[in-house]
Write a protein that holds these residues in place. Structure first.
Motif, PDB file in Angstrom:
ATOM      1  N   THR A  27       0.826  -1.209   0.000  1.00 24.01           N
ATOM      2  CA  THR A  27       0.000   0.000   0.000  1.00 24.01           C
ATOM      3  C   THR A  27       0.862   1.262   0.000  1.00 24.01           C
ATOM      4  O   THR A  27       1.967   1.272   0.517  1.00 24.01           O
ATOM      5  CB  THR A  27      -0.925   0.040   1.227  1.00 24.01           C
ATOM      6  N   TRP A  28       0.321   2.330  -0.552  1.00 23.86           N
ATOM      7  CA  TRP A  28       1.056   3.596  -0.591  1.00 23.86           C
ATOM      8  C   TRP A  28       1.210   4.176   0.807  1.00 23.86           C
ATOM      9  O   TRP A  28       2.187   4.852   1.083  1.00 23.86           O
ATOM     10  CB  TRP A  28       0.339   4.575  -1.522  1.00 23.86           C
ATOM     11  N   PHE A  29       0.232   3.942   1.688  1.00 24.72           N
ATOM     12  CA  PHE A  29       0.336   4.420   3.055  1.00 24.72           C
ATOM     13  C   PHE A  29       1.357   3.624   3.872  1.00 24.72           C
ATOM     14  O   PHE A  29       1.822   4.069   4.911  1.00 24.72           O
ATOM     15  CB  PHE A  29      -1.016   4.312   3.762  1.00 24.72           C
ATOM     16  N   ARG A  30       1.658   2.415   3.442  1.00 22.26           N
ATOM     17  CA  ARG A  30       2.541   1.490   4.161  1.00 22.26           C
ATOM     18  C   ARG A  30       1.981   1.125   5.536  1.00 22.26           C
ATOM     19  O   ARG A  30       2.713   1.006   6.516  1.00 22.26           O
ATOM     20  CB  ARG A  30       3.957   2.066   4.304  1.00 22.26           C
ATOM     21  N   VAL A  31       0.670   0.937   5.591  1.00 22.69           N
ATOM     22  CA  VAL A  31       0.028   0.484   6.823  1.00 22.69           C
ATOM     23  C   VAL A  31      -0.957  -0.625   6.483  1.00 22.69           C
ATOM     24  O   VAL A  31      -1.324  -0.824   5.332  1.00 22.69           O
ATOM     25  CB  VAL A  31      -0.719   1.634   7.546  1.00 22.69           C
ATOM     26  N   SER A  67      -3.173   2.492  -4.068  1.00 24.91           N
ATOM     27  CA  SER A  67      -2.775   3.883  -3.950  1.00 24.91           C
ATOM     28  C   SER A  67      -3.849   4.735  -3.287  1.00 24.91           C
ATOM     29  O   SER A  67      -3.546   5.744  -2.659  1.00 24.91           O
ATOM     30  CB  SER A  67      -2.469   4.458  -5.336  1.00 24.91           C
ATOM     31  N   ASN A  68      -5.089   4.344  -3.418  1.00 28.65           N
ATOM     32  CA  ASN A  68      -6.201   5.107  -2.851  1.00 28.65           C
ATOM     33  C   ASN A  68      -6.952   4.227  -1.859  1.00 28.65           C
ATOM     34  O   ASN A  68      -8.171   4.152  -1.867  1.00 28.65           O
ATOM     35  CB  ASN A  68      -7.135   5.573  -3.980  1.00 28.65           C
ATOM     36  N   LEU A 104      -0.333   0.220 -15.192  1.00 30.80           N
ATOM     37  CA  LEU A 104      -0.445   1.469 -14.458  1.00 30.80           C
ATOM     38  C   LEU A 104      -1.071   2.547 -15.333  1.00 30.80           C
ATOM     39  O   LEU A 104      -0.802   2.627 -16.531  1.00 30.80           O
ATOM     40  CB  LEU A 104       0.926   1.920 -13.970  1.00 30.80           C
ATOM     41  N   ASP A 105      -1.876   3.395 -14.714  1.00 28.06           N
ATOM     42  CA  ASP A 105      -2.498   4.490 -15.447  1.00 28.06           C
ATOM     43  C   ASP A 105      -1.443   5.384 -16.094  1.00 28.06           C
ATOM     44  O   ASP A 105      -1.610   5.838 -17.228  1.00 28.06           O
ATOM     45  CB  ASP A 105      -3.370   5.327 -14.501  1.00 28.06           C
ATOM     46  N   PRO A 127      -2.777   8.054  -9.787  1.00 20.27           N
ATOM     47  CA  PRO A 127      -1.907   6.999  -9.268  1.00 20.27           C
ATOM     48  C   PRO A 127      -2.696   5.707  -9.076  1.00 20.27           C
ATOM     49  O   PRO A 127      -3.605   5.641  -8.258  1.00 20.27           O
ATOM     50  CB  PRO A 127      -1.438   7.565  -7.925  1.00 20.27           C
ATOM     51  N   GLY A 128      -2.370   4.697  -9.836  1.00 17.51           N
ATOM     52  CA  GLY A 128      -3.107   3.437  -9.686  1.00 17.51           C
ATOM     53  C   GLY A 128      -3.034   2.618 -10.948  1.00 17.51           C
ATOM     54  O   GLY A 128      -2.236   2.880 -11.858  1.00 17.51           O
TER      55      GLY A 128
END
Length: 301
Positions: A27-31, A67-68, A104-105, A127-128
């Motif tokens: 994940t982009w958040f890294r959580v 990403s979202n 990827l977009d 982003p995605g």
């Protein structure tokens, strides 16, 4: 159900099946917590077998580029599905492009520009992946998926179907997919144009995005949808929430419709901070912000 017996209920697959997989690195958040089972099908046929033969009551969660997305700290029950190599092909046609769901977009936008095809430049600011973009009618910089989509192929438990843009009933950041439907590829129409002009437009969008958004941070993109006639970031700013923190979670000072993981934040921190922002905007402006980031999974025990 214990993870091993749960995985044993899945049909034999040629792709990769892993148990108790940490999802934060994806994940982009890294959580986020782990998935009971992470499945990466080899190709469309493998995916169709999974959808047809997996237990109907088993939860299924489709992950794109994440990403979202905010995955809660307790993780995802059932099957987390991630499309990879067998779903990333991009084929250029005279007046459009067919792209796999895992492409990827930004790659789609770059391929169109290199081929002298105009109309898909906005995707360089999304982003995605293509699959995620179709599933949420992603948009940016004046364009949306519904403006350019000809059709999407969707894997379902009953087989592969091809759906038009009308059939997907696009709305703001939403598409209507069949039950357990997974986008596998899509065709986008484009206009033959001047390659240099299209490339310049791509560069302009990139520069604008770099200047306005915290693109190099651990973030999830736009956190809240823009209410009708309003800008979410402006409402958040007016409510005094720019730069607000909760532990290692922060409302970006650069663009306050972005939440950041400054390092060590939990999913619970980020979600709680988002809810605090919503409460402040409601109290200040009387507007209820709706989450654009998709929040999935279970809280930590």
């Amino acid at each position: 159900m214990p993870r091993a017996p749960l995985a044993a209920t899945l049909p034999p697959l040629r792709g990769r099946v892993q148990h108790d997989v940490a999802l934060a690195p994806f994940t982009w958040f890294r959580v986020g917590g782990p998935a009971d089972v992470l499945v990466r099908p080899a190709d469309v046929d493998d995916l169709l077998v999974l959808l047809r033969d997996m237990p109907g009551a088993m939860p299924l969660t489709v992950l794109g580029a994440a990403s979202n997305l905010l995955i809660r700290d307790g993780g995802i029950r059932g099957v987390a599905l991630r499309l990879a190599r067998g779903f990333s092909a991009i084929d250029v046609e005279a007046d459009g492009i067919v792209a796999g769901a895992a492409a990827l977009d930004v790659t789609l936008a770059e391929t169109a520009a290199a081929s002298g095809l105009a109309g898909l430049e906005f995707l360089v600011g999304v982003p995605g992946t293509v699959g995620g973009a179709v599933a949420m009618n992603a948009g940016a910089y004046g364009g949306e998926i519904r403006d350019v989509l000809d059709w999407a192929e969707v894997a379902t438990p009953d087989g592969l179907v091809r759906l038009s843009a009308d059939a997907l009933a696009f709305a703001y950041r939403h598409a209507t997919l069949p039950a357990r439907g997974v986008v596998t590829r899509a065709r986008f129409h484009a206009i033959p144009g001047d390659r240099a002009a299209v490339t310049a437009r791509l560069a302009a969008i990139r520069a604008e995005r770099e200047a306005a958004q915290p693109v190099r941070a651990r973030t999830g993109g736009s956190t809240f949808k823009n209410p009708p006639g309003e800008k979410a970031w402006a409402l958040i700013d007016a409510a005094g929430a720019r730069g607000l923190t909760l532990g290692a979670a922060q409302v970006s000072a650069k663009h306050c419709n972005f939440l950041l993981n400054l390092g060590g934040a939990s999913a619970a921190d980020l979600e709680a901070l988002g809810e605090d922002v919503r409460a402040r905007v409601l109290a200040h402006a009387g507007v209820t912000l709706e989450w654009e980031i998709k929040r999935i999974g279970e809280p930590a025990p």
